[in-house]
Each structure stands twice: as structure tokens, then as C-alpha cells.
Design a protein around this motif. Structure first.
Motif, PDB file in Angstrom:
ATOM      1  N   GLY A 105       0.732  -1.277  -0.117  1.00 35.96           N
ATOM      2  CA  GLY A 105       0.114   0.005   0.053  1.00 35.96           C
ATOM      3  C   GLY A 105       0.851   1.103  -0.040  1.00 35.96           C
ATOM      4  O   GLY A 105       0.648   2.322  -0.623  1.00 35.96           O
ATOM      5  N   PHE A 106       1.975   1.377   0.762  1.00 35.59           N
ATOM      6  CA  PHE A 106       2.864   2.465   0.873  1.00 35.59           C
ATOM      7  C   PHE A 106       3.403   2.478  -0.536  1.00 35.59           C
ATOM      8  O   PHE A 106       3.645   3.720  -1.024  1.00 35.59           O
ATOM      9  N   ALA A 107       3.681   1.506  -1.388  1.00 34.00           N
ATOM     10  CA  ALA A 107       4.174   1.614  -2.891  1.00 34.00           C
ATOM     11  C   ALA A 107       3.234   2.006  -3.697  1.00 34.00           C
ATOM     12  O   ALA A 107       3.028   2.090  -4.792  1.00 34.00           O
ATOM     13  N   GLY A 108       1.762   1.943  -3.297  1.00 30.78           N
ATOM     14  CA  GLY A 108       0.450   2.303  -4.318  1.00 30.78           C
ATOM     15  C   GLY A 108       0.376   0.901  -5.087  1.00 30.78           C
ATOM     16  O   GLY A 108      -0.191   1.362  -6.035  1.00 30.78           O
ATOM     17  N   ASP A 109       0.641  -0.127  -4.698  1.00 28.25           N
ATOM     18  CA  ASP A 109       0.446  -1.317  -5.378  1.00 28.25           C
ATOM     19  C   ASP A 109      -0.561  -2.279  -4.945  1.00 28.25           C
ATOM     20  O   ASP A 109      -0.524  -3.125  -4.110  1.00 28.25           O
ATOM     21  N   GLN A 275       3.609  18.170   6.591  1.00 24.81           N
ATOM     22  CA  GLN A 275       4.898  17.812   7.349  1.00 24.81           C
ATOM     23  C   GLN A 275       4.181  16.895   8.497  1.00 24.81           C
ATOM     24  O   GLN A 275       5.046  16.097   8.955  1.00 24.81           O
ATOM     25  N   ARG A 276       3.027  17.150   8.924  1.00 23.52           N
ATOM     26  CA  ARG A 276       2.333  16.243  10.075  1.00 23.52           C
ATOM     27  C   ARG A 276       2.419  14.974   9.267  1.00 23.52           C
ATOM     28  O   ARG A 276       2.658  13.950  10.039  1.00 23.52           O
ATOM     29  N   ALA A 277       1.794  14.686   8.358  1.00 25.31           N
ATOM     30  CA  ALA A 277       1.232  13.542   7.604  1.00 25.31           C
ATOM     31  C   ALA A 277       2.677  12.881   7.334  1.00 25.31           C
ATOM     32  O   ALA A 277       2.665  11.718   7.460  1.00 25.31           O
ATOM     33  N   ALA A 278       3.505  13.438   6.969  1.00 30.62           N
ATOM     34  CA  ALA A 278       5.158  13.103   6.533  1.00 30.62           C
ATOM     35  C   ALA A 278       5.685  12.316   7.741  1.00 30.62           C
ATOM     36  O   ALA A 278       6.339  11.338   7.722  1.00 30.62           O
ATOM     37  N   ALA A 288      -0.448   4.342   4.788  1.00 30.22           N
ATOM     38  CA  ALA A 288       0.212   3.973   3.590  1.00 30.22           C
ATOM     39  C   ALA A 288       0.000   4.939   2.328  1.00 30.22           C
ATOM     40  O   ALA A 288       0.743   5.032   1.358  1.00 30.22           O
ATOM     41  N   TYR A 289      -1.141   5.637   2.386  1.00 30.98           N
ATOM     42  CA  TYR A 289      -1.362   6.489   1.508  1.00 30.98           C
ATOM     43  C   TYR A 289      -0.834   7.984   1.962  1.00 30.98           C
ATOM     44  O   TYR A 289       0.054   8.594   1.110  1.00 30.98           O
ATOM     45  N   ALA A 290      -1.067   8.369   3.038  1.00 34.35           N
ATOM     46  CA  ALA A 290      -0.709   9.743   3.665  1.00 34.35           C
ATOM     47  C   ALA A 290       0.597  10.022   3.613  1.00 34.35           C
ATOM     48  O   ALA A 290       1.219  11.120   3.295  1.00 34.35           O
ATOM     49  N   GLN A 291       1.492   9.095   4.161  1.00 38.92           N
ATOM     50  CA  GLN A 291       3.011   9.541   4.425  1.00 38.92           C
ATOM     51  C   GLN A 291       3.497   9.609   2.968  1.00 38.92           C
ATOM     52  O   GLN A 291       4.511  10.532   2.611  1.00 38.92           O
ATOM     53  N   PRO A 292       3.610   8.681   2.150  1.00 40.98           N
ATOM     54  CA  PRO A 292       4.252   8.827   0.591  1.00 40.98           C
ATOM     55  C   PRO A 292       3.646  10.014  -0.177  1.00 40.98           C
ATOM     56  O   PRO A 292       4.510  10.850  -0.600  1.00 40.98           O
ATOM     57  N   PHE A 293       2.635  10.124  -0.127  1.00 38.50           N
ATOM     58  CA  PHE A 293       1.848  11.500  -0.743  1.00 38.50           C
ATOM     59  C   PHE A 293       2.454  12.822  -0.074  1.00 38.50           C
ATOM     60  O   PHE A 293       2.616  13.705  -0.915  1.00 38.50           O
ATOM     61  N   ALA A 294       2.485  13.008   1.019  1.00 37.30           N
ATOM     62  CA  ALA A 294       2.870  14.137   1.924  1.00 37.30           C
ATOM     63  C   ALA A 294       4.256  14.563   1.483  1.00 37.30           C
ATOM     64  O   ALA A 294       4.709  15.519   1.181  1.00 37.30           O
ATOM     65  N   ARG A 295       5.097  13.327   1.637  1.00 36.15           N
ATOM     66  CA  ARG A 295       6.512  13.420   1.348  1.00 36.15           C
ATOM     67  C   ARG A 295       6.643  13.792  -0.126  1.00 36.15           C
ATOM     68  O   ARG A 295       7.528  14.783  -0.417  1.00 36.15           O
ATOM     69  N   ARG A 296       5.989  13.280  -1.020  1.00 38.25           N
ATOM     70  CA  ARG A 296       5.975  13.736  -2.454  1.00 38.25           C
ATOM     71  C   ARG A 296       5.674  15.327  -2.767  1.00 38.25           C
ATOM     72  O   ARG A 296       6.515  16.061  -3.269  1.00 38.25           O
ATOM     73  N   ARG A 297       4.695  15.826  -2.091  1.00 35.82           N
ATOM     74  CA  ARG A 297       4.532  17.028  -2.166  1.00 35.82           C
ATOM     75  C   ARG A 297       5.161  17.997  -1.328  1.00 35.82           C
ATOM     76  O   ARG A 297       5.732  19.000  -2.268  1.00 35.82           O
ATOM     77  N   LEU A 298       5.980  17.763  -0.443  1.00 37.46           N
ATOM     78  CA  LEU A 298       6.974  18.283   0.167  1.00 37.46           C
ATOM     79  C   LEU A 298       8.242  18.563  -0.353  1.00 37.46           C
ATOM     80  O   LEU A 298       8.832  19.683  -0.673  1.00 37.46           O
ATOM     81  N   ALA A 299       8.423  17.240  -1.174  1.00 34.64           N
ATOM     82  CA  ALA A 299       9.556  17.042  -2.184  1.00 34.64           C
ATOM     83  C   ALA A 299       9.603  18.275  -3.168  1.00 34.64           C
ATOM     84  O   ALA A 299      10.579  18.883  -3.582  1.00 34.64           O
ATOM     85  N   SER A 300       8.347  18.215  -3.774  1.00 38.47           N
ATOM     86  CA  SER A 300       7.911  19.104  -5.051  1.00 38.47           C
ATOM     87  C   SER A 300       8.316  20.550  -4.450  1.00 38.47           C
ATOM     88  O   SER A 300       8.422  21.251  -5.672  1.00 38.47           O
ATOM     89  N   TRP A 301       8.402  20.909  -3.202  1.00 39.26           N
ATOM     90  CA  TRP A 301       8.687  22.398  -2.893  1.00 39.26           C
ATOM     91  C   TRP A 301      10.009  22.424  -2.426  1.00 39.26           C
ATOM     92  O   TRP A 301      10.194  23.425  -1.835  1.00 39.26           O
ATOM     93  N   MET A 304      11.873  18.662   1.458  1.00 42.82           N
ATOM     94  CA  MET A 304      12.450  17.335   1.896  1.00 42.82           C
ATOM     95  C   MET A 304      12.686  16.311   0.720  1.00 42.82           C
ATOM     96  O   MET A 304      12.233  16.820  -0.223  1.00 42.82           O
ATOM     97  N   ARG A 305      13.510  15.413   0.570  1.00 42.83           N
ATOM     98  CA  ARG A 305      13.914  14.405  -0.024  1.00 42.83           C
ATOM     99  C   ARG A 305      12.670  13.599  -0.040  1.00 42.83           C
ATOM    100  O   ARG A 305      11.846  13.130   0.769  1.00 42.83           O
ATOM    101  N   PRO A 306      12.364  13.189  -1.561  1.00 48.85           N
ATOM    102  CA  PRO A 306      10.962  12.065  -1.618  1.00 48.85           C
ATOM    103  C   PRO A 306      11.410  10.845  -1.235  1.00 48.85           C
ATOM    104  O   PRO A 306      12.327  10.715  -0.906  1.00 48.85           O
TER     105      PRO A 306
END
Length: 306
Positions: A105-109, A275-278, A288-301, A304-306
């Protein structure tokens, strides 16, 4: 949507927490490091334990959990596989399979998650443990919904409902619980599909079930549904109003609040909630959804590293 464990090991998957509490002194150390967000150190602790006992179910699961939380999903999979192979009972194996499914789920699979959850589901059905069979099916439904596979999500939520109702001498409260969960799920699936009128119809069904008064502990999940539907209806003010009435201990809710602020153009508040979700230390279906999604959004700004 179910009650959660409480206490020191509440955020850990059952297969890790249950064994960690009763195993050697190193086990709580690894678990505590995960709960403290010190994933690299936790991984080192579990790997050190595996040098002594390569077939430790808890240590293999712990290493897999740490790697998932670090975003190193492929590296996590051999550890989860080892935990499944080393399981000493069918129940322990089912718990290990569920932990690995959440990793997918973390991998979106959703597809690979289904292979593992179905094994656990079949075990519970064969042993006539219909409540747990229903929980596993709902768990997979949520993983698939969050991965964007709406048809598979709908199928598994329905199977969860139908299996849950097979419980012998089921009480009105338990019947209402399964009916509420299904209406809640159908509302979220419809919202994601852009069928807002259908989503609101399902929300009305969910509200009517709650109004019977048999499941007051599920009241907290209704504003979650309201906020979810409002978000996908692009009614962001209403979404925020509803989501602010939901527990902030859920990383998915924090992520959805962040998405709502982002859609409203409030980048500073969006960053705060991303940042809280990440930063969650949970290895759970919502995380499994929230942490990777939040990390990606923060990385896009570049925050943080994705």
C-alpha cells in the motif's frame, strides 16, 4: 475504521507489536525507535537482531516496517517475505501477510497487496472468523481505493460487509457497523469517481444508520465522510469545516486537510499539515497513502527528499 491498540506499541503492526512485547530486550528498542521516528536506527537494531536469529518474525517485520517508513519499499519486501516464511502458526502468517500488504500500500500497489490480503482473508473465512475476514477485506478495499483502483475497492468492501454479517448471533450493533462501513466506503468511492450526488446519498444512508444509536463510537467517522465528499466536490470551505471535527491522530486526515489548504491557495498551512502527515510513525492503512503522498508534495517544494 476500527478501534486501535493503545499504549507504547499502538502504532506498530500487530505481528511486530505482539512479539516485541514478549521477546528479548532488543525488540522493544527497535519498536521504540520506530515510534520515535528514528527509522534508520530502528532498521539497524532489527538487522542486528537478525544476525542472531535470522528467522525472527518480529525482527524481519520490524526491518520491513522501518524500510517502508523510509520510503525504501523494494528493500522492505524480502524482510516481509522472510517473516511470512518463518511464521509459526497460520494466524501469525496471516498477520505477517497483512503487514506486507500494507507495505505494498505504501508503494501504491493494490494488485500485489490483494495477493497477500486474500491469503489472510481466506484463512479467516476457513476458520469461521468472520469479523476478521471482514476487516481484512475492508483493509484491502481501502488500499485499493487510495491506489485509484475503484472497481477492486468496491468489490472488496462489499465482500467485507458480506463476510462480517456471517458472524453467528450477530447483534444489531454489529449489523449496523458493517452497514455503516459499506455506506461510508461507497460514499468515498463515488466521490472519487466524481459522482457527488451518489456520494451524498450514501452519506445520508450512513447518517441514518448512526441515528439508530447502536454504534455511537462510529460518530467520529461521519465528519470524515462529509469532509471527503466536500473535498472532491471542490467545496473546500465545507471540507475544512468537517475535517477539523475529526481526530488529528490520523495521518490520512492530516494529509486531506493539507490538500484542502493547498487547493484553497494557503501554501503555508498546507505545508504544516503535509509535514505532520509525512512525520507519521504508523505502518497502517491510512499512513500507507498519507505518508508517501505528503513526502512527495513536500519534495516538490524542495522541503524534503522524496
Amino acid at each position: 475504521m476500527r478501534c486501535c491498540a493503545t499504549g507504547k506499541f499502538a502504532r506498530l503492526p500487530a505481528i511486530l507489536a505482539a512479539v516485541a512485547i514478549t521477546a528479548g530486550a532488543w525488540q522493544p528498542t527497535g519498536a521504540e525507535l520506530i515510534n520515535a521516528g528514528r527509522f534508520e536506527e530502528a532498521l539497524a537494531a532489527f538487522e542486528a537482531a537478525l544476525q542472531t536469529d535470522p528467522k525472527s518474525v518480529a525482527a524481519n517485520n520490524g526491518a520491513g516496517v522501518a524500510l517502508d517508513l523510509l520510503g525504501r519499499y523494494r528493500e522492505a519486501q524480502p524482510y516481509f517475505t522472510a517473516a511470512i516464511k518463518a511464521s509459526r502458526s497460520p494466524l501469525e502468517k496471516a498477520l505477517a501477510e497483512r503487514a506486507m500488504a500494507i507495505g505494498y500500500g505504501f508503494a501504491g500497489d493494490c494488485g500485489n497487496a490483494e495477493k497477500l490480503e486474500k491469503r489472510a482473508f481466506d484463512f479467516y473465512v476457513e476458520t469461521h472468523d468472520f469479523p476478521n475476514a471482514g476487516d481484512v477485506a475492508d483493509e484491502l478495499g481501502r488500499l485499493c481505493l487510495d491506489a485509484g483502483d475503484f472497481d477492486r475497492a468496491a468489490e472488496w468492501y462489499q465482500r467485507g460487509h458480506d463476510q462480517g454479517l456471517q458472524e453467528p448471533n450477530i447483534s444489531p450493533a454489529r449489523t449496523d457497523l458493517w452497514d455503516f462501513r459499506l455506506a461510508h466506503a461507497k460514499g468515498r468511492i463515488a466521490a472519487q469517481r466524481g459522482k457527488i450526488a451518489e456520494a451524498r446519498k450514501q452519506a445520508q444512508k450512513a447518517r441514518a444508520i448512526l441515528d439508530r444509536g447502536h454504534i455511537p463510537d462510529q460518530e467520529e467517522y461521519f465528519p470524515y465522510l462529509q469532509g471527503y465528499i466536500a473535498f472532491y466536490a471542490s467545496d473546500y470551505a465545507e471540507a475544512l469545516s468537517a475535517l477539523n471535527r475529526v481526530s488529528r491522530s490520523d495521518p490520512f486526515i492530516e494529509c486531506l486537510i493539507a490538500r484542502t489548504y493547498e487547493a484553497m491557495g494557503d501554501r503555508a498551512r498546507a505545508i504544516e499539515f503535509y509535514q505532520r502527515a509525512a512525520a507519521t510513525t504508523a505502518h497502517s492503512v491510512p499512513a500507507a497513502y498519507a505518508q508517501p503522498f505528503a513526502r512527495r508534495r513536500l519534495a516538490s517544494w524542495n522541503l524534503m527528499r522524496p
